[in-house]
Design a protein around this motif. Structure first.
Motif, PDB file in Angstrom:
ATOM      1  N   ASN A 485     -71.156  65.946 -13.496  1.00 32.89           N
ATOM      2  CA  ASN A 485     -71.986  64.778 -13.767  1.00 32.89           C
ATOM      3  C   ASN A 485     -71.171  63.490 -13.770  1.00 32.89           C
ATOM      4  N   LEU A 488     -70.405  62.458 -10.235  1.00 31.43           N
ATOM      5  CA  LEU A 488     -71.599  61.896  -9.602  1.00 31.43           C
ATOM      6  C   LEU A 488     -71.833  60.454 -10.029  1.00 31.43           C
ATOM      7  N   ALA A 547     -77.057  69.851  -7.747  1.00 25.84           N
ATOM      8  CA  ALA A 547     -76.710  68.436  -7.629  1.00 25.84           C
ATOM      9  C   ALA A 547     -77.054  67.901  -6.237  1.00 25.84           C
ATOM     10  N   ASN A 551     -79.714  65.045  -6.658  1.00 18.69           N
ATOM     11  CA  ASN A 551     -79.140  63.711  -6.525  1.00 18.69           C
ATOM     12  C   ASN A 551     -79.192  63.163  -5.110  1.00 18.69           C
TER      13      ASN A 551
END
Length: 871
Positions: A485, A488, A547, A551
């Motif tokens: 995280n 990202l 992810a 994302n």
């Protein structure tokens, strides 16, 4: 190729090798223009082969699939034409060229210099000059284009007519070369001359020919990596126009030469000599690695920051320098004309009380018994420079990098260190050139230093994949999960994440397990079966897939590996709970770890391992409910999760409201793994009481710490997280930063210090997961996975007078600044690109007393006044 506008194709600003059979991403979010709608066309040979028109306000990114071309036997040129209409009805035209990948590259051969075959391990350290492969050719007239596609293993440097073509170092994407080999593409027409020209590719060992070292004292990575002699595959295509094309492939007609590196290794360093070897050499065609040739699209490794080391100490035959910051990097220097002899440059992360080099934390392992010279000597990072002539010499690293703050330069052949021996000594920070996606600053300099240390340490440990530290340099899945995280939030990691996802897919075992590292290096501590990593480290596979879906909406990438994901699910479900609950290292890195009979025991390891099994199954359930909601494995996962959770609760839960022995790690694992059910409030109260008792010194490991930054804000504990991040206690982040290294360590400083902690890395990113909290909680910008909606909820930390931060999105940059106006009032100013919906939230003790909004050049400028009503 002209670069027009700020359009990226598949994340590339110079897209010279795009696979047009796959989905193509087009991104113009860096253009600072408003947008109500856009029209996109893809042109090929003056024909429009694709078009779309979208009434899409603000989002400046789209994914397209081109129709199949009737013929695709050569590199094709395409042009993206974008007509963007802003909020005032004005038309803004953008344009970008790109080229398809080369469908004929496999006509080239893998070549190398004819030396010995793959050496026996005891011969590896015999000095042998590195390879240079060259080809002369004639150019009749100025070409329209001249492309070279090449893969040089392990690392390469490309020169045309003596000029370096690229500004990258450690060039070649590290991966499992038996599964995939990435190649790079350059347009080199500006380097060509009328008449005779020469291409030169110099090769280093890199990860394709690493030394037979015993990393961590036991892992010979040559036994597990795809290895071979340094080799080159390349194809030069010169296009004069009018269908007149010349193609030059690597073959035995290339010339081989000897470089000036007598040795080079990623862990040790380089040995350089100033003489040129004139003897003839032969070029031969070899089989080469088995991997499929694929164009690279990840950012390359570059020298990103320059330091001028300060002379710290001079003794009779040596000088010690301080870079002033701990970096993963390289050096360069000029050596005086008059000197003849040998220089040794050694690198260390710290010095002792007498300002002598201390190599403890940077030693990767030992040379090993197979090496007849060094045997069990520790691996000291060292470069050796042999100067035989009275001429000026410039030395710089090429195919290695070091983890260091201090460097020692020794002369072997002089009684004293000569005056003015060294000049222009420079240290370079070297890492994958990732675009930063977030910035942060505040009125608290310690907080700012912590943010920057997190960014520094992350980048210090990214060189074409996510490494754990600069000592080991392994791509551990557990570290990737813990930092996912925060990576990202911090950087544009889409392409790198896709590449790492494929790395783990390619190293999947025949039974379906996921390895501890990718590329796999032989480590399988507490793994569930042969060659497989422990459960928390296997979590990397579904977590990266999730992810990519959430994302980046990278459905095609994840679906292309759906079979491997399913195989991993089937593997995980094949185990009995009573066995699998032992197959993990638990909350690795916790300060509560103890040593028993020479073995590491993380806090409540058995409980945390059992919970990790439930967590990985839940991760797969969440993934497949999005990826393939009709998959029959979903029902199996649901049943298994319910069974596993029930068994964990029966075995480890106490009615007083805690699991196992009630360590901080066990509380975080229980909450994150959703084991608490109707006892959730009781468990949360007990956790907060324990943290209060321990004065909010967080001692969880890499997983517990990362998840704590997600869970504790939901319990209203931002003030205590802020206290922890700014604490000046010995065992704290600020304790890590006291050294002035400007990076984070593998472990928090604790007393007493164990041998494991004393020898651990002090350039290790695994506890840098706090970056997410800085942006999402303290700044208060939380962007949804599809980036279409934004939550604004800053945390006004006591003692801070102002905070500012910015994040980049597909719609453009979003910024927020908050300032304290009085003891009770704060002003928040936010800039949000048009197209993003937003919601302003407040804490219970806050009131919003005013809110204004205006539109300026496609940006909504929002001003919010808060008052603290219950301090």
């Amino acid at each position: 190729m002209k670069e027009r506008n700020k359009i990226k194709i598949n994340g590339l600003t110079m897209p010279l090798a795009i696979d047009i059979r796959e989905e193509i991403s087009i991104d113009w979010s860096q253009e600072k223009i408003g947008q109500k709608q856009y029209r996109l066309e893809v042109m090929h040979e003056e024909n429009c082969i694709y078009q779309e028109k979208k009434q899409e306000e603000g989002r400046k990114r789209t994914e397209i699939r081109l129709p199949s071309l009737p013929t695709h036997t050569s590199r094709e040129q395409f042009t993206i034409k974008l007509d963007v209409e802003d909020e005032n009805g004005q038309s803004i035209k953008l344009e970008k060229e790109f080229y398809s990948s080369n469908p004929r590259i496999e006509a080239a051969h893998w070549i190398t210099r004819l030396d010995n075959p793959i050496q026996k391990e005891y011969e590896y350290f015999n000095e042998e000059r590195n390879l240079i492969l060259e080809r002369s050719f004639s150019v009749e007239k100025k070409p329209a284009t001249a492309f070279i596609d090449l893969s040089g293993l392990g690392y390469y440097t490309l020169k045309v007519n003596g000029k370096r073509v690229h500004d990258t170092y450690l060039t070649s994407d590290v991966t499992n070369y038996d599964r995939v080999v990435y190649y790079d593409t350059f347009e080199i027409s500006e380097y060509l001359l009328d008449g005779e020209n020469r291409i030169q590719v110099e090769l280093g060992n890199g990860w394709y020919n690493p030394a037979p070292l015993q990393i961590l004292g036991k892992y010979n990575i040559r036994k597990h990596l795809a290895i071979g002699r340094p080799c080159l595959l390349a194809q030069l295509t010169i296009n004069y126009g009018d269908n007149q094309t010349i193609t030059i492939n690597t073959d035995s007609g290339w010339q081989a030469r000897f470089g000036q590196l007598l040795a080079n290794d990623v862990y040790i360093g380089e040995t350089f000599i100033d003489t040129v070897e004139p003897r003839d050499a032969k070029t031969v065609i070899i089989y080469g690695p088995n991997g499929q040739l694929i164009p690279s699209k990840i950012p390359k490794v570059r020298r990103k920051k320059e330091f001028r080391p300060k002379l710290l100490k001079q003794q009779r035959k040596e000088q010690i320098y301080d870079v002033t910051e701990l970096i993963s990097g390289q050096i360069s220097m000029d050596i005086s004309t008059s000197f003849v002899g040998t220089l040794k440059v050694s690198f260390a992360e710290k010095i002792d009380d007498e300002q002598e080099m201390d190599f403890t934390t940077s030693i990767s392992g030992i040379y090993g018994g197979q090496d007849r010279q060094n045997r069990d000597n520790p691996i000291i990072q060292m470069d050796c420079i042999r100067k035989t002539k009275k001429t000026a010499l410039h030395f710089e690293n090429e195919f290695t990098y070091h983890s260091f703050r201090y460097l020692k330069i020794e002369v072997e052949d002089c009684e004293v260190f000569p005056e003015k021996l060294i000049s222009n000594l420079v240290a370079y920070k070297v890492h994958t050139d990732l675009e930063k996606m977030a910035t942060f600053t505040s009125s608290n300099q310690n907080l700012n230093a912590l943010w920057q240390a997190g960014m520094n340490t992350k980048l210090n440990n990214i060189h074409s994949y996510f490494e754990d530290c600069s000592r080991e340099r392994f791509g551990y899945g557990g570290d990737i999960v813990a930092l996912l995280n925060s990576q990202l939030v911090s950087f544009d990691v889409r392409n790198l994440l896709e590449k790492v996802f494929v790395d783990f897919a390619n190293d999947q075992t025949v039974h379906g397990g996921i390895t501890q590292t990718a590329p796999y290096v032989g480590i399988m501590t507490h793994g569930s079966s042969n060659g497989v990593g422990s459960i928390g480290w296997q979590l990397v596979f579904p977590k990266i897939a999730q992810a990519l879906l959430t994302n980046f909406q990278a459905v095609a990438v994840v679906k292309s590996h759906k079979g491997k994901l399913e195989k991993h699910i089937d593997y995980l479900l094949s185990f009995d709970y009573d066995y699998i609950k032992y197959c993990c290292l638990g909350d690795w890195g916790s300060s509560d770890t103890v040593m028993k009979e020479g073995k590491v025991h993380t806090p409540d390891q058995l409980f945390c391992t059992a919970t990790m099994y439930a967590i990985i199954l839940q991760a797969y359930l969440d993934l497949f409910e999005k990826l393939d909601p009709n998959n029959f494995r979903i029902e199996r996962l649901c049943d298994s999760i319910a069974t596993v959770k029930r068994e964990i609760v029966e075995e480890f839960y106490h009615e007083a409201g805690f699991f196992a022995s009630g360590t901080k790690s066990s509380y975080i694992f229980a909450l994150y793994g959703e084991l608490v059910g109707e006892n959730k409030e009781l468990v949360e109260r007990n956790l907060l009481a324990l943290l209060d008792e321990k004065q909010w010194i967080l001692t969880m490991g890499i997983f517990g710490m990362s998840w704590a930054y997600e869970l504790l804000p939901t319990l209203g504990q931002n003030a205590n997280i802020f206290h922890w991040l700014t604490s000046d206690a010995t065992e704290s982040y600020q304790g890590m930063l006291e050294s002035g290294n400007r990076v984070l360590s593998e472990y928090f400083p604790v007393t007493p210090i164990t041998t494991v902690q004393e020898e651990s890395s002090i350039n290790h990113a695994m506890f840098s997961s706090f970056s997410t909290w800085f942006i999402q909680e303290l700044v208060g910008l939380k962007l949804s996975g599809n980036q279409g909606s934004l939550t604004i909820q800053p945390f006004f930390a006591e003692g801070l007078s102002d905070v500012s931060g910015e994040i980049k999105s597909d719609y453009g940059a979003i910024s927020l600044i908050w300032e304290q106006q009085s003891t009770e009032t704060y002003v928040v100013k936010v800039k949000i690109p048009v197209g993003i919906s937003f919601e302003v939230k407040k804490e219970e003790e806050q009131a919003i007393i005013a809110q204004e909004e205006k539109l300026v050049d496609g940006i909504r400028e929002l001003t919010i006044n808060y008052r603290i009503v219950n301090q």
